[in-house]
Design a protein around this motif. Sequence first.
Motif, PDB file in Angstrom:
ATOM      1  N   ASP A   1      -1.304   3.181   6.269  1.00  0.00           N
ATOM      2  CA  ASP A   1      -1.085   2.274   7.398  1.00  0.00           C
ATOM      3  C   ASP A   1      -2.223   2.363   8.428  1.00  0.00           C
ATOM      4  O   ASP A   1      -2.084   1.917   9.561  1.00  0.00           O
ATOM      5  N   PHE A   2      -3.357   2.952   8.027  1.00  0.00           N
ATOM      6  CA  PHE A   2      -4.520   2.972   8.919  1.00  0.00           C
ATOM      7  C   PHE A   2      -5.784   3.053   8.072  1.00  0.00           C
ATOM      8  O   PHE A   2      -5.753   3.453   6.903  1.00  0.00           O
ATOM      9  N   LYS A   3      -6.892   2.640   8.646  1.00  0.00           N
ATOM     10  CA  LYS A   3      -8.197   2.705   7.998  1.00  0.00           C
ATOM     11  C   LYS A   3      -9.219   3.256   8.983  1.00  0.00           C
ATOM     12  O   LYS A   3      -9.115   3.016  10.185  1.00  0.00           O
ATOM     13  N   LEU A   4     -10.184   3.990   8.472  1.00  0.00           N
ATOM     14  CA  LEU A   4     -11.270   4.512   9.299  1.00  0.00           C
ATOM     15  C   LEU A   4     -12.410   3.502   9.328  1.00  0.00           C
ATOM     16  O   LEU A   4     -12.652   2.784   8.348  1.00  0.00           O
ATOM     17  N   THR A   5     -13.122   3.447  10.439  1.00  0.00           N
ATOM     18  CA  THR A   5     -14.283   2.566  10.525  1.00  0.00           C
ATOM     19  C   THR A   5     -15.462   3.204   9.796  1.00  0.00           C
ATOM     20  O   THR A   5     -15.471   4.420   9.519  1.00  0.00           O
TER      21      THR A   5
ATOM     22  N   VAL B   1      -6.143  12.464   8.357  1.00  0.00           N
ATOM     23  CA  VAL B   1      -7.454  11.844   8.575  1.00  0.00           C
ATOM     24  C   VAL B   1      -8.404  12.216   7.433  1.00  0.00           C
ATOM     25  O   VAL B   1      -9.125  11.359   6.891  1.00  0.00           O
ATOM     26  N   ILE B   2      -8.407  13.490   7.032  1.00  0.00           N
ATOM     27  CA  ILE B   2      -9.267  13.927   5.928  1.00  0.00           C
ATOM     28  C   ILE B   2      -8.881  13.228   4.625  1.00  0.00           C
ATOM     29  O   ILE B   2      -9.748  12.761   3.869  1.00  0.00           O
ATOM     30  N   LEU B   3      -7.599  13.139   4.349  1.00  0.00           N
ATOM     31  CA  LEU B   3      -7.162  12.502   3.105  1.00  0.00           C
ATOM     32  C   LEU B   3      -7.519  11.018   3.102  1.00  0.00           C
ATOM     33  O   LEU B   3      -7.912  10.464   2.065  1.00  0.00           O
ATOM     34  N   ARG B   4      -7.394  10.373   4.277  1.00  0.00           N
ATOM     35  CA  ARG B   4      -7.777   8.967   4.369  1.00  0.00           C
ATOM     36  C   ARG B   4      -9.282   8.806   4.131  1.00  0.00           C
ATOM     37  O   ARG B   4      -9.725   7.835   3.501  1.00  0.00           O
ATOM     38  N   TRP B   5     -10.070   9.772   4.619  1.00  0.00           N
ATOM     39  CA  TRP B   5     -11.523   9.768   4.405  1.00  0.00           C
ATOM     40  C   TRP B   5     -11.839   9.746   2.912  1.00  0.00           C
ATOM     41  O   TRP B   5     -12.736   9.021   2.463  1.00  0.00           O
TER      42      TRP B   5
ATOM     43  N   MET C   1       0.857  -1.187   0.000  1.00  0.00           N
ATOM     44  CA  MET C   1       0.000   0.000   0.000  1.00  0.00           C
ATOM     45  C   MET C   1       0.893   1.237   0.000  1.00  0.00           C
ATOM     46  O   MET C   1       1.561   1.523   0.980  1.00  0.00           O
ATOM     47  N   SER C   2       0.906   1.949  -1.118  1.00  0.00           N
ATOM     48  CA  SER C   2       1.847   3.053  -1.226  1.00  0.00           C
ATOM     49  C   SER C   2       1.354   4.050  -2.265  1.00  0.00           C
ATOM     50  O   SER C   2       0.229   3.958  -2.771  1.00  0.00           O
ATOM     51  N   LEU C   3       2.219   4.992  -2.601  1.00  0.00           N
ATOM     52  CA  LEU C   3       1.875   6.008  -3.586  1.00  0.00           C
ATOM     53  C   LEU C   3       1.663   5.435  -4.984  1.00  0.00           C
ATOM     54  O   LEU C   3       1.185   6.133  -5.873  1.00  0.00           O
ATOM     55  N   THR C   4       2.054   4.194  -5.212  1.00  0.00           N
ATOM     56  CA  THR C   4       1.805   3.583  -6.515  1.00  0.00           C
ATOM     57  C   THR C   4       0.444   2.892  -6.562  1.00  0.00           C
ATOM     58  O   THR C   4       0.031   2.400  -7.613  1.00  0.00           O
ATOM     59  N   GLU C   5      -0.273   2.857  -5.416  1.00  0.00           N
ATOM     60  CA  GLU C   5      -1.587   2.242  -5.407  1.00  0.00           C
ATOM     61  C   GLU C   5      -2.535   3.055  -6.293  1.00  0.00           C
ATOM     62  O   GLU C   5      -2.555   4.289  -6.225  1.00  0.00           O
TER      63      GLU C   5
ATOM     64  N   TYR D   1      -5.416   7.713  15.931  1.00  0.00           N
ATOM     65  CA  TYR D   1      -4.566   7.062  14.927  1.00  0.00           C
ATOM     66  C   TYR D   1      -3.149   7.627  14.873  1.00  0.00           C
ATOM     67  O   TYR D   1      -2.333   7.170  14.070  1.00  0.00           O
ATOM     68  N   ASP D   2      -2.868   8.615  15.737  1.00  0.00           N
ATOM     69  CA  ASP D   2      -1.565   9.278  15.723  1.00  0.00           C
ATOM     70  C   ASP D   2      -1.262   9.827  14.332  1.00  0.00           C
ATOM     71  O   ASP D   2      -0.184   9.630  13.764  1.00  0.00           O
ATOM     72  N   LYS D   3      -2.254  10.500  13.778  1.00  0.00           N
ATOM     73  CA  LYS D   3      -2.148  11.134  12.468  1.00  0.00           C
ATOM     74  C   LYS D   3      -2.603  12.578  12.592  1.00  0.00           C
ATOM     75  O   LYS D   3      -3.317  12.938  13.536  1.00  0.00           O
ATOM     76  N   SER D   4      -2.216  13.416  11.649  1.00  0.00           N
ATOM     77  CA  SER D   4      -2.673  14.804  11.669  1.00  0.00           C
ATOM     78  C   SER D   4      -4.117  14.861  11.171  1.00  0.00           C
ATOM     79  O   SER D   4      -4.601  13.949  10.481  1.00  0.00           O
TER      80      SER D   4
END
Length: 274
Positions: free
Chosen positions: A245-249, A215-219, A1-5, A208-211
């Motif tokens: 390296d994390f997922k939101l519920t 969190v918004i970008l993961r959303w 899982m990376s920038l090439t995904e 999640y120890d993220k900024s």
Amino acid sequence: MSLTESFALYNGTYMPKVGLGVYKMNDTQEVVEAVQSALNVGYRHIDTASFYDNERGVGEALKQSEVPRDELFVTTKVWNDEQGYEETLQAFDRSMDKLGLDYLDLYLVHWPVPGKFADTWKALEKLYKDGKVKAIGVCNFMEHHLDELMQTAEVKPMVNQVEFHPRVYQKDLLSYCEAQGIQLEAWAPLGRGQYFDAPILEELSTKYDKSPAQVILRWHLEHDVIIIPKSSREKRQKENADLFDFKLTDDEIRKIDELHTGERIGAHPDEFDY
């Protein structure tokens, strides 16, 4: 899982989920260094536009890079005063000359200029059929613009790049595009940082120890939306890419959805001063 995904567009072209936006970067060493930095971090998706007036700098950075061309995904766009059939073909040639590329990965209609975007789309279809562009799409098109376009289009748009972030959660447009097989892409996915202090974002940032930005970008990724956050600084580029390296519920996604107010940072497509 990376920038090439990547997400697969409906024509089989793969488009990286995370890219670098370069809006308001000067066509000088600023954009050259920003693109070079992003490529070194691992980005392979660069989004520019003729309106940004920095295609030449983007092209210079790509030229200096050792990343193989077939690993890059480069997007540019035709601006409003360049629209029309012949005008768009000429605008494409100008952009390609500045970028210094033999082909483009994605060409977009920047805004749905009334009375022009159908002819503009015909030019994009020609470029696509001629093999000069791997994928074609639109920006800032609402459902009714897409409905109108598809009355005459021979090729359906593969991408629709729109303002999309928790404050402007365009749920109906997202559902429409999903049903049509059109990939949604978000410009200004961070909403220019105007509400990072929202309690749900601060809560998830701690969990999640993220900024809040991460969190918004993961959303966005949880909604299968492509993102092109802008940053010229390597540290921020790395942060914007550190999302895998994390997922939101489902419940957390729903709570972020509820931040929607409809407060845009850009113009509504039906109210743009064309």
